[in-house]
Design an enzyme around this catalytic site. Structure first.
Site, PDB file in Angstrom:
ATOM      1  N   GLU A 339      18.814 -12.813 -39.854  1.00  0.00           N
ATOM      2  CA  GLU A 339      20.282 -12.841 -39.995  1.00  0.00           C
ATOM      3  C   GLU A 339      20.719 -13.952 -40.943  1.00  0.00           C
ATOM      4  O   GLU A 339      21.665 -13.786 -41.711  1.00  0.00           O
ATOM      5  CB  GLU A 339      20.957 -12.966 -38.633  1.00  0.00           C
ATOM      6  N   TYR A 422      13.821  -1.461 -44.271  1.00  0.00           N
ATOM      7  CA  TYR A 422      13.410  -2.824 -43.933  1.00  0.00           C
ATOM      8  C   TYR A 422      11.985  -3.117 -44.425  1.00  0.00           C
ATOM      9  O   TYR A 422      11.766  -4.034 -45.210  1.00  0.00           O
ATOM     10  CB  TYR A 422      13.437  -3.030 -42.414  1.00  0.00           C
TER      11      TYR A 422
END
Ligand code: BES
Ligand code: ZN
Length: 641
Positions: A339, A422
């Site tokens: 994040e 990803y």
């Protein structure tokens, strides 16, 4: 409550940043006057056309959003006004916003004159267009400003209103939002596209003793309104795509980590939460050393109740996190690195369209791994990379290496879970890094972030930029296979495979277990990644005796790591292991994270006459407690889709 107070950016810094942001079109002016807000460009190429918004930013676009909203937990209502600043061409008559279920009572200009608006056509997730007539006020010249009086629907998909029972403290309610990808149009009337960046500010009132946090910088102390409520003010002076506007409110406390880092959580969760994220300041330092200054001021986190549907969400200055990553040993804190990395890849440079989401998630997953390497060393980073590589292999084996959904750039088509955007995205960058060398690659990625800061980007731009600023000559271009990586399905032959030594010991233990049923004595001392590798590679079919022996020897049902507990429950249910059903039920009632919940229901569904009644029984009890994202996912599973 002690809150971090941050300095307002100086006028000069803001002006220079504005100049950097809009490139050649605006001259830096040295002045101490109130700075113009930063306005980011809109991309106009066909590959940057967002088919998930009704907005027509070339005609008229929102540049700034000012929210003034009240939270009412009794009626699950959030409403008030949104004041929008607009940039529009001379002849623009209409501003089109996105709306999904917003109840709009009035739209006026800044002077209070009503403006004509109507709800357009549209169905499903994109909601409807909301065209507003902006013809009046044109004479007055820009900037134009409109004021929308509205409320979100009580079932707005971005919001989850939690009952006190769904919190750790059990006394106060809780609210959080989740905007990505196109959910914020259920509570904010604006142009909800990742390619249309806006600065914003908000004033939010909430009942005492709840605290409110947002993905913007808090302004001073909350104002006591004298009626049992307080008002909280926030500012985001950097243009962001509106999916990054986020709010949470609850009985939460703050604890500082470093000078610009800290964590919010419910009081009873805060000690465990703090211990898990205590390396965050170090991660920010490592990230800055890799790819340049952290440009958002503070980096705080909030640990939400377990209903939060994701592992984490990169809301600027306030990452939202699931509590289910807390393991007591920081083994799942790659989530924080992830994040945090989005503060560059995603929040600074943003995919212009969701079909290019690998630009956010793949680049971030690569960056995450580099932070993990810098802070925890090569061994852990290589093990985590090897787990990613196994994910890619698994998906390709399942759907075929030529399935179109396995390309990074999808043209808005369906993509096959996180393994592509990803993990394949991360292995793309890892491969480029290996071929060009780390030094050149890192310098290139840093300039990519710097030169596209606060701007949208596309796959095509990423490719062009690599060709222009990284690739040295034809031979290297050929070796890199850039277009294959970005636009073709499957995995190009030049992929930089993970080091086979990363899991040598574990892989040997798997072979031994398969050959003789021998349990690895070293298991308890293994890293979490090693334990996951072992569980991932066990035979798909296991008998009740084998499962019971595995649980006994390895303490699987007793683990404090939810990632491992999930793997255990998954393999137990796949093998109709009755003793695990009660624990699965308890887990599904406690946790709302889609990554755990949806696959467990899918396993039960796949187990036909044994599993489906269990799934239906559990879901009847848990459905109401899930966020709309998780609910939609499980609904599809249990409809056989
Ligand atoms: N931005 C994502 C979460 C997201 C993705 C929300 C797509 C909505 C649509 C976030 O950064 C993320 O990737 N979270 C992962 C964390 C992980 C890969 C470490 C998650 O939630 O599991
Ligand atoms: Zn992410």
């Amino acid at each position: 409550m002690r809150r971090p107070i941050s300095k307002v950016a100086s006028g000069l810094a803001l002006l220079l940043a504005t100049a950097a942001c809009t490139g050649a079109t605006s001259e830096p002016v040295v002045s101490t006057a109130i700075p113009e807000p930063m306005v980011s460009p809109i991309l106009t190429g066909p590959e940057a056309l967002d088919t998930l918004t009704y907005a027509q930013p070339q005609v008229a676009r929102v540049t700034h959003v000012a929210l003034d909203l009240d939270l009412d937990f009794g009626t699950k209502a959030i409403g008030g006004t949104a004041t929008l600043d607009i940039a529009a061409g001379e002849d623009a008559d209409e501003l089109v916003l996105d709306s999904n279920g917003l109840q709009i009572t009035a739209v006026t200009d800044a002077a209070g004159q009503p403006l004509y608006f109507h709800t357009g056509d549209g169905t499903g997730e994109t909601g409807k267009g909301l065209p507003v007539s902006i013809a009046i006020g044109k004479e007055a010249g820009s900037p134009r400003r409109i004021v929308i009086t509205y409320a979100a629907a009580p079932d707005a998909a971005a919001l989850q209103w939690l009952t006190p029972e769904q919190t750790a403290g059990k006394v106060h309610p809780f609210l959080f939002s989740q905007g990505q990808a196109i959910l914020n149009r259920t509570w904010i009337p604006t142009q909800d596209s990742p390619g249309i960046r806006q600065t914003w500010e908000a004033r939010i009132t909430a009942p005492k003793p709840l605290d409110v946090v947002m993905s913007g910088v808090v302004q001073g102390e909350p104002e006591d309104l004298g009626d049992g409520r307080r008002a909280f003010s926030f500012v985001m002076d950097k243009p962001v795509p509106p999916y990054l506007i986020a709010i949470a409110a609850g009985d939460i406390d703050f604890r500082a980590i470093g000078p610009r880092t800290g964590v919010w959580a419910e009081p009873s969760v805060l000690p465990r939460a703090y211990a898990e994220v205590a390396d965050t300041e170090e991660m920010v330092v490592a990230a800055e050393a890799l790819y340049g200054e952290y440009r958002w001021g503070r980096y705080d986190m909030i640990i939400l109740p377990p209903a939060f549907p994701y592992g984490g969400m990169e809301n600027p200055v306030m990452t939202f996190l699931t509590p289910t990553f807390i393991a007591g040993d920081r083994s799942n804190n790659g989530l924080v690195a992830h994040e945090l990395a989005h503060s560059w890849s995603g929040n600074l440079v943003t995919n212009a369209v969701w079909g290019d989401s690998w630009l956010n998630e793949g680049v971030t997953t690569y960056f995450e791994n580099r932070i993990v390497e810098a802070v925890y060393g090569k061994k852990r980073a290589e093990q985590e990379a090897a787990l990613m590589y196994a994910n890619i292999q698994e998906v390709l084996a399942e759907v075929g290496a030529d399935a179109p959904g396995t390309a990074l750039a999808t043209d808005g088509e369906y993509q096959l879970g996180s393994a592509i955007a990803y993990d394949k995205g991360a292995f793309f960058l890892r491969t480029v890094e290996r071929i060009t060398g780390r030094e050149r690659f890192d310098a290139w990625l840093r300039q990519w972030f710097d030169n596209h800061a606060f701007q949208p980007a596309t796959s095509e731009m990423f490719y062009e930029d690599m060709m222009a600023n990284l690739v040295a000559g034809d031979a290297e271009a050929e070796a890199l296979m850039l277009r294959d990586w970005i636009f073709a399905p499957g995995l190009p032959g030049n992929v930089a495979k993970p080091d086979p030594a990363a899991f040598a010991e574990v892989d040997a233990a798997v072979s031994e277990y398969k050959a003789s049923g021998h349990m690895p004595a070293a298991y308890a001392g293994w890293t979490a990644a090693e334990q996951m590798r072992f569980l991932d590679n066990l035979p798909a079919e296991l008998s009740t005796d084998q499962l019971s022996a595995l649980d006994q020897a390895l303490g699987l049902s007793q683990t404090g790591n939810n990632e491992i507990l999930f793997l255990w429950l998954e393999m137990a249910l796949e093998n109709r292991y009755e003793p695990a059903v009660a624990q699965a039920e308890e887990f599904l009632a406690r946790v709302g994270r889609a990554k755990f919940v949806r696959p467990l229901f899918a396993v039960l569904w796949n187990e036909g006459e044994w599993g489906r009644p269990i799934a239906m029984r559990i879901y009847a009890k848990t459905r109401d407690s899930y966020h709309a994202v998780t609910r939609a996912g499980v609904d599809r599973v249990l409809a056989g889709e």
